[in-house]
Every structure is written in structure tokens, then in C-alpha cells.
Design an enzyme around this catalytic site. Structure first.
Site, PDB file in Angstrom:
ATOM      1  N   ASN A  23       0.802  -1.222   0.000  1.00  0.00           N
ATOM      2  CA  ASN A  23       0.000   0.000   0.000  1.00  0.00           C
ATOM      3  C   ASN A  23       0.840   1.279   0.000  1.00  0.00           C
ATOM      4  O   ASN A  23       0.391   2.318  -0.460  1.00  0.00           O
ATOM      5  CB  ASN A  23      -0.957   0.012   1.202  1.00  0.00           C
ATOM      6  CG  ASN A  23      -0.299  -0.394   2.495  1.00  0.00           C
ATOM      7  OD1 ASN A  23       0.340  -1.443   2.550  1.00  0.00           O
ATOM      8  ND2 ASN A  23      -0.423   0.412   3.511  1.00  0.00           N
ATOM      9  N   GLN A  76      -4.683  -4.115  -2.312  1.00  0.00           N
ATOM     10  CA  GLN A  76      -4.224  -3.139  -3.304  1.00  0.00           C
ATOM     11  C   GLN A  76      -4.171  -3.735  -4.708  1.00  0.00           C
ATOM     12  O   GLN A  76      -3.963  -3.010  -5.673  1.00  0.00           O
ATOM     13  CB  GLN A  76      -2.838  -2.581  -2.924  1.00  0.00           C
ATOM     14  CG  GLN A  76      -2.807  -1.853  -1.593  1.00  0.00           C
ATOM     15  CD  GLN A  76      -3.580  -0.524  -1.604  1.00  0.00           C
ATOM     16  OE1 GLN A  76      -3.899   0.011  -2.659  1.00  0.00           O
ATOM     17  NE2 GLN A  76      -3.892  -0.017  -0.418  1.00  0.00           N
ATOM     18  N   SER A 109     -10.933  -5.418  -0.080  1.00  0.00           N
ATOM     19  CA  SER A 109     -11.644  -4.282   0.498  1.00  0.00           C
ATOM     20  C   SER A 109     -12.295  -3.473  -0.619  1.00  0.00           C
ATOM     21  O   SER A 109     -11.644  -3.170  -1.625  1.00  0.00           O
ATOM     22  CB  SER A 109     -10.613  -3.422   1.241  1.00  0.00           C
ATOM     23  OG  SER A 109     -11.227  -2.280   1.758  1.00  0.00           O
ATOM     24  N   THR A 153     -27.020  -9.467   9.062  1.00  0.00           N
ATOM     25  CA  THR A 153     -27.690  -9.099   7.806  1.00  0.00           C
ATOM     26  C   THR A 153     -26.706  -8.374   6.901  1.00  0.00           C
ATOM     27  O   THR A 153     -25.969  -7.497   7.347  1.00  0.00           O
ATOM     28  CB  THR A 153     -28.920  -8.216   8.109  1.00  0.00           C
ATOM     29  OG1 THR A 153     -29.763  -8.956   8.993  1.00  0.00           O
ATOM     30  CG2 THR A 153     -29.683  -7.863   6.846  1.00  0.00           C
ATOM     31  N   CYS A 168      -2.821   5.305   7.912  1.00  0.00           N
ATOM     32  CA  CYS A 168      -3.042   5.154   9.348  1.00  0.00           C
ATOM     33  C   CYS A 168      -2.056   5.984  10.145  1.00  0.00           C
ATOM     34  O   CYS A 168      -2.325   6.388  11.257  1.00  0.00           O
ATOM     35  CB  CYS A 168      -2.897   3.698   9.763  1.00  0.00           C
ATOM     36  SG  CYS A 168      -3.867   2.637   8.735  1.00  0.00           S
TER      37      CYS A 168
HETATM   38  N1  PLP Z   1      -4.363  -4.266   3.788  1.00  0.00           N
HETATM   39  C1  PLP Z   1      -3.888  -3.292   3.004  1.00  0.00           C
HETATM   40  C2  PLP Z   1      -2.712  -3.575   2.101  1.00  0.00           C
HETATM   41  C3  PLP Z   1      -4.460  -2.026   3.014  1.00  0.00           C
HETATM   42  O1  PLP Z   1      -3.964  -1.057   2.232  1.00  0.00           O
HETATM   43  C4  PLP Z   1      -5.564  -1.797   3.881  1.00  0.00           C
HETATM   44  C5  PLP Z   1      -6.156  -0.454   3.980  1.00  0.00           C
HETATM   45  O2  PLP Z   1      -5.480   0.530   4.257  1.00  0.00           O
HETATM   46  C6  PLP Z   1      -6.046  -2.837   4.676  1.00  0.00           C
HETATM   47  C7  PLP Z   1      -5.427  -4.063   4.596  1.00  0.00           C
HETATM   48  C8  PLP Z   1      -7.248  -2.643   5.566  1.00  0.00           C
HETATM   49  O3  PLP Z   1      -8.412  -2.557   4.766  1.00  0.00           O
HETATM   50  P1  PLP Z   1      -9.829  -2.089   5.316  1.00  0.00           P
HETATM   51  O4  PLP Z   1      -9.809  -0.604   5.329  1.00  0.00           O
HETATM   52  O5  PLP Z   1     -10.833  -2.609   4.315  1.00  0.00           O
HETATM   53  O6  PLP Z   1     -10.054  -2.707   6.632  1.00  0.00           O
END
Ligand code: PLP
Length: 692
Positions: free
Chosen positions: A161, A191, A211, A249, A338
Site C-alpha cells: 500500500n 491493493q 476491500s 444481515t 493510518c
Molecule cells: N491491507 C492493506 C494492504 C491495506 O492497504 C488496507 C487499507 O489501508 C487494509 C489491509 C485494511 O483494509 P480495510 O480498510 O478494508 O479494513
């Protein structure tokens, strides 16, 4: 379309309009519960089944499971729980099972955190081990071959990411195979969705979380693939939805929207081709090279997704770059989303062995798969504009025109401690008071950038200035003899203060700096204009002291007391005790600002952001006024002027988020200026004008 250029697609993306329409439709027209047997339920179930079928085809799920959930963090938990429950069962049966939980050193934090959490909760007692990556961010397959036979679970990602680096999944699978590893394998595909083709059932991947919000579906929806025959334990039990694999649900609005995105991917008619994406990245990279001298790219483009650029600029911090891009309405991030608010070094780049200055100063620029030609063209123009703003603000050198040198008092703050520079532009001389080691780079840049001569480096309590002296080199007027506070033993001037004491002073431009006693074992410094051989209290503009100076005959009613510790962000204080004003009384929101400015035509709008942010701004100042730039570090100097003038002239402070402007407004109120205000929420909440 608004004026904003969003280049933070790896953090999240906007929702595809057709996907938003599908979500809207399912909330209004097809709102049934897909578990209901009646017609309304069946109309919803068709959407659920359709989205799943599409996902299964697109990802090559084969005989495996594909369940909808709330996103990748949940998918990761389910995968880890499933694997560790199976491990625990084998442990209980006394069967051989690995002892390591192996994860890529550059994984998203959700992975090692989930591994540690479930390992602890389930009592599996495995050892978490980070699998190193090479300089390009690729997993070290030699180490993997060594460790894989002893691993119970291996977690790697399909694409990173922060860097977009695409993992060598075939190489990882071969290393596991060759070394006879029986480990369960999770591949975080967040990603990769829509950017890499996946045929999951044809691989030995056991778990793959996805995601929605990284690919133009809404937040709060995701998917988990589980290979046929891989151990599975539901994370959430209840009404048995998703064939008992994930109760609760279903988030039908999210699933309907994700279904539309997946269908668009399958048709291949909505998103740009890989070749187009490569072209867009090349243009952004060229724009960065042209605007930011010395820019270094931290990700190898030939091994990374075409939608990600990670770069650093020598001498400019990621915070400074972020702020300038933000002022130009270009959204980028420092490291991962984050940790974007803290400018800590990136653990991903650290793992790649990137030098600290690059990993601490890294900016990620990533675009979603929906990006278009016009966005890239505007982004390139804005990057050039940001380069010019960084030059104007003195953050990068400008070989054509040096920015105006600062003059007067400059406050340098680092985490509640502050240092001060007294600058005289005309004679290019400076005095530094209480410099901290963290301020060395900034002070040196100012001094060298404008060719100042530093007359003295002084402290209110004893300090070691040797590293700064070394960094300043010939710019420092080395005094052979100083007292323990850096004050020259021999000064040209003797002055009588307001209390009759005779003290030494240094002249700087038309002002003098005098040393006097501070609190216990400390010194204080007074800056003002001498009257012959006297420095009367009324002529003292600023007093610098470790503790606030008690009212004394050496300072006058207008003297501003400048602390060298400022944990409560006061910036400076006046001699009179003025009650704090509740924040609410200082706040003007965007809605009321126009009316306020209409009612107060003499009001000044003061932008307290850094000069480079001010220069990068592409939005008109709120209320249609011309904003004056007074960065927070220059506020004390200007406050002394405002307080001497018409102290009723309203001052409206603005900044990016309302934080710095509130400090400025509170400071002025405490100094007795009754008409100072702060724009609540800052420019970030001001309405964005439409793009031209
Ligand atoms: N894994 C990777 C490589 C990500 O970039 C992210 C999101 O930043 C996640 C996991 C977590 O995803 P989610 O926001 O759907 O929980």
C-alpha cells in the site's frame, strides 16, 4: 467536479457513480432482507447472488468460498482465526505443526496485529517472525526457504500500500513448495484488486482478503476468499447469513455497489488500461522531477503498480510537503494513511533499507483506477505550482530569485520548547536565543540561505551549542570568551536598565539585546531600542526568559514576555493577567464569516500558515478578502505592532484546520486584543470553488 486533486487512492477512493446509484437504489427500491422468503427479499437476494457470482468469476474462486464482509481488516481476522484454530487443534492432537507465524516485513499493520492478537487469545504460542524484504521491497525468498518449513502460517501481500511493489507470488509459492512447507498462506489482495489479474483457485493461496473502498466501492464492504479445503472458522456467529460463514444481515448497499464495480472490471470498459496508467505515472514523475530538485523515488517503478509513486525531497520534511500539496488542493499522504498524522519514518521503507531521511520524509502519491487525463494534467500543473511555492517559502533553493530575508523576531518551536531568532535583514545579522538541537537544520538554513552573520548564540540556562556552532561555520562570529550562557564576555555596549542596573548589551540593527538576571540560576534577555546609554522599561519590546519574568522595573506595560518553554502553546504573554477567553467566543465558522467581514470592513484576515503553504494556496481567501501572511513563528513580532496600533481592529486568523489560527487568536486575546477570532475548522472546511 471541484477544485481538489485527489492523489491518495491507496488510502481510499471515491465511489463510482454507477455504484453509488446501485447503493441508492437498493436502499430505496430493493431494500429487502435477502434472507426473507417474500418477493421484496428475493429482489434483494438477486443483487447479492449476482455480485457474488461476478466476484467468483473475476477472482477465479473455483470451488473455494467467497463471502462478503465489512472489509479487509475483518477478512484478515477471519483468515488468521481460521488458521490458528486449525493449528491449535493439531497441537492438541499432538500432530506436528510449525512454530512460526511468518509475515512480510512490509505488511499492512492489520496483519501482524491480528497475528499477535489471535495467537495470544487462542494460546497457540507461536513466534511472530517478520520476513525481510530486499531493497526493492520484494520478499527475501532465500530466508523464506529457510523459515517456511517451520512456519504454521505465512502472510504476504499481493501489492504494497505504501510503495505499490508487486510481490512475486509465484516465487513465494515455489519457495513454500520446494522447502516442503505445510504452512497456511494468506495473501492480502487489497491493493491488487482491479490492478492485477488474479486466478485464486489456480494457486495455493488459502486466504485472500479484499476491500471495497480501495476500488471505488463504499467503505464498510469487503470480501474474503478461502481455498476449497482450507480450514475455516467463522469470526461472527448469528443468523447464519453467508451460508453460516459470516452472520449478520448483509450490507446490501455496499454489496450492490461493489457488485457494480466488479461487473465494470469484468466488462473492462470503465477503468483505464495498464498502458494508460503507466503513462499517467510517468507524467506525474516527470512533473515531480521538474518541480522538486533532487527528488528521489523510493519505489522501483518497474516492480510496482502503475498507480503509486513514493518519493522524498532532500531538505524538506514530509509534513512540509504534505502541507504545501494540501494548500494547493492536491491530496497526498505521508507514508501510510493510518500513520499519516504523525510524520514518523515509514516502516515499509525502513524494511527496504532506505536511508532515514528518505523514509521519514516520504510522500505517497497514488491515484485510483478511475483517474482521467484531465486530472493528471491539472495534477502536473499543481505540482509545478507547489515547487514554486516551496522556493518562495525558502524550503528549496531557488537559483533565480532568493526569497526576501526575514526581519525582526522569529519564534522556532519544537514540541513545547521554543527558541528565538532576532534578525536584522538590513545588516544581515542575527542573534539566536535558546536554540535546541532539533532546530539546527532550520536555523542553519535561514542563516546560510540569506547570508546572515550570527552575532551570538545565547541561552537562558546553560546549554551546549557546539553542534550548531559547527553547522553555522563561518557564519558564526566566534567569541573567544563567553559566560556559561553563550553571552560574549566583552560587548561593545553598556546600558542602564529601568531598575538602574548597568548591563552588557549587543547592538543588532537599530535595536539592542541586553542580558539581565532571570530566575534562579538563569539569565533573561531584553530586546528593545536604547535611549542613549539607557534601555528604559517602556522601550523593551520583548523579554526572553526560562520562566515568565515577574513584573519588574526593567519591563514596561507593552513588553511581550517570550518563554523558552511553551508547553501550553501560549506563544508569548503580556504583563497583565487577562482571563482566558472560552474558545467558542473566538470561533467564526465559514457560514458566519462573510457576515462578520461585511459588518467589519476594517477587519484583517491573517493567514498563519507557513509561507510555502500560503504561496501554494489555490483557493481565494474566505470572505473574498486578501489574506495577509503572518506565519505563527512571526506572530509575536506582529502582535507587538498590532497592540501598539489600533488594538480594536478585528483580526480573523485562518489556517489549514483551525488549530494554529486558534492559538494565534487566543494569544492576541490574552495580550488584551479584544477583536481577534479564528476560522473554525480552517480552510479545509471552506467551500471548494468549482474547477475552472
Ligand atoms: N491491507 C492493506 C494492504 C491495506 O492497504 C488496507 C487499507 O489501508 C487494509 C489491509 C485494511 O483494509 P480495510 O480498510 O478494508 O479494513
Amino acid at each position: 467536479m471541484n477544485n481538489e486533486i485527489y492523489l491518495d487512492g491507496n488510502a481510499t477512493t471515491c465511489v463510482l457513480p454507477a455504484a453509488a446509484a446501485a447503493a441508492f437504489e437498493i436502499m430505496g427500491q430493493r431494500y429487502g432482507n435477502p434472507s426473507s422468503a417474500h418477493g421484496t427479499g428475493l429482489r434483494a437476494k438477486v443483487v447479492l447472488d449476482g455480485a457474488r457470482q461476478c466476484a467468483m468469476r473475476l477472482l477465479g474462486v473455483g470451488a473455494g468460498r467467497l463471502m462478503f464482509n465489512s472489509g479487509a481488516t475483518e477478512g484478515i481476522q477471519t483468515a488468521v482465526l481460521s488458521a490458528l484454530v486449525a493449528v491449535r487443534e493439531r497441537q492438541a492432537r499432538g500432530e506436528p505443526v510449525g512454530t512460526l507465524l511468518l509475515y512480510g516485513a512490509t505488511e499492512h499493520k492489520a496483519v501482524p496485529e491480528a497475528l499477535a492478537h489471535w495467537n495470544r487469545l487462542l494460546g497457540t504460542n507461536l513466534t511472530l517472525t517478520a520476513l525481510p524484504v530486499d531493497g526493492d521491497g520484494l520478499h527475501d525468498l532465500v530466508v523464506l526457504r529457510e523459515l517456511a518449513p517451520d512456519a504454521a502460517m505465512i502472510c504476504t501481500m499481493a501489492a504494497n500500500n505504501e510503495t505499490g511493489v508487486v510481490s512475486n507470488l509465484a516465487g513465494i509459492a515455489a519457495a513454500m513448495q520446494d522447502s516442503g512447507s505445510g504452512a497456511l498462506w494468506m495473501v492480502d489482495c487489497v491493493q491488487a484488486l482491479g490492478k492485477l489479474s488474479l486466478d485464486l483457485a489456480a494457486t495455493r493461496i488459502d486466504y485472500a482478503p479484499f476491500s471495497g473502498h480501495k476500488l471505488h466501492a463504499p467503505k464498510g464492504v469487503g470480501m474474503l476468499y478461502v481455498r476449497a479445503g482450507a480450514p475455516f472458522t467463522p469470526l461472527i456467529m448469528g443468523g447464519g447469513q453467508e451460508t453460516g460463514q459470516r452472520s449478520g444481515t448483509e450490507n446490501m448497499a455496499g454489496i450492490a455497489a461493489l457488485g457494480v464495480v466488479l461487473a465494470a472490471l469484468e466488462r473492462g470498459d470503465t477503468f483505464p488500461s495498464h498502458a494508460q496508467l503507466h503513462g499517467y505515472r510517468a507524467r506525474l514523475a516527470d512533473a515531480l522531477r521538474a518541480a522538486l530538485p533532487g527528488v528521489v523515488f523510493n519505489n522501483p517503478f518497474d516492480k510496482a503498480l502503475p498507480t503509486t509513486i513514493n518519493f522524498s525531497v532532500p531538505g524538506v520534511s514530509s509534513r512540509e510537503l504534505m502541507d504545501v500539496f494540501d494548500a494547493a488542493q492536491v491530496r497526498v499522504s505521508a507514508g501510510s494513511a493510518c500513520s499519516a498524522s504523525k510524520a514518523a519514518p515509514s516502516y515499509v521503507l525502513d524494511a527496504m533499507g532506505v536511508p532515514l531521511w528518505r523514509s521519514a520524509g516520504a510522500i505517497r502519491m497514488s491515484f485510483g483506477a478511475l483517474v482521467d487525463e484531465a486530472t493528471i494534467a491539472t495534477a502536473c500543473a499543481r505540482i509545478a505550482h507547489c515547487g514554486a511555492a516551496l522556493r518562495a517559502g525558502g524550503l528549496i533553493a531557488d537559483e533565480h530569485a532568493a526569497p526576501e530575508p526575514d526581519d525582526g523576531l522569529l519564534q522556532l518551536g519544537v514540541d513545547g520548547e521554543c527558541g528565538w531568532m532576532v534578525l536584522d535583514a538590513a545588516s544581515r545579522s542575527a542573534i539566536v536565543i535558546d536554540p535546541l538541537p532539533d532546530m539546527t537544520a532550520r536555523i542553519t538554513a535561514i542563516v546560510r540561505g540569506h547570508n546572515y552573520r550570527v552575532l551570538a548564540l545565547v541561552a537562558t540556562s546553560g546549554a551546549d551549542h557546539a553542534p550548531l556552532i559547527k553547522a553555522l561555520g563561518a557564519h558564526y562570529d566566534d567569541q573567544a570568551l563567553t559566560d556559561g550562557y553563550g553571552w560574549p564576555a566583552i560587548t561593545a555596549h553598556r546600558l542602564t536598565l529601568g531598575d538602574g542596573a548597568e548591563v552588557n548589551a549587543i547592538a543588532i540593527g537599530s535595536q539592542v539585546l541586553a542580558q539581565t538576571a532571570g530566575g534562579e540560576g538563569t539569565r533573561a534577555y531584553l530586546l528593545g531600542t536604547a535611549d542613549g546609554a539607557r534601555l528604559p522599561a517602556t522601550n523593551v519590546r520583548f523579554a526572553f526568559a526560562a520562566q515568565p519574568l515577574a513584573p519588574s522595573p526593567v519591563t514596561g506595560p507593552h513588553t511581550l514576555l517570550c518563554p523558552t518553554r511553551d508547553t501550553s502553546n501560549q506563544l508569548c504573554a503580556g504583563r497583565a493577567e487577562i482571563k482566558a477567553t472560552p474558545d467558542a467566543d473566538l470561533q467564526l465558522d465559514c457560514g458566519s464569516l462573510d457576515a462578520f467581514l461585511l459588518a467589519h470592513p476594517d477587519a484583517l484576515v491573517i493567514d498563519v500558515r507557513e509561507p510555502s503553504e500560503f504561496a501554494a494556496t489555490v483557493m481565494p481567501a474566505p470572505g473574498g478578502r486578501v489574506a495577509h501572511s503572518v506565519p505563527l513563528g512571526r506572530l509575536v513580532e506582529r502582535a507587538s505592532v498590532w497592540l501598539h496600533g489600533d488594538s480594536c481592529q478585528p483580526l480573523v486568523f485562518i489556517c489549514r484546520s483551525g488549530n494554529r489560527s486558534m492559538k494565534a487568536a487566543q494569544c492576541l486575546r490574552r495580550l488584551g486584543h479584544t477583536g481577534s477570532y479564528s476560522l473554525t475548522g480552517g480552510l479545509a472546511l471552506a467551500p471548494l470553488p468549482l474547477a475552472a
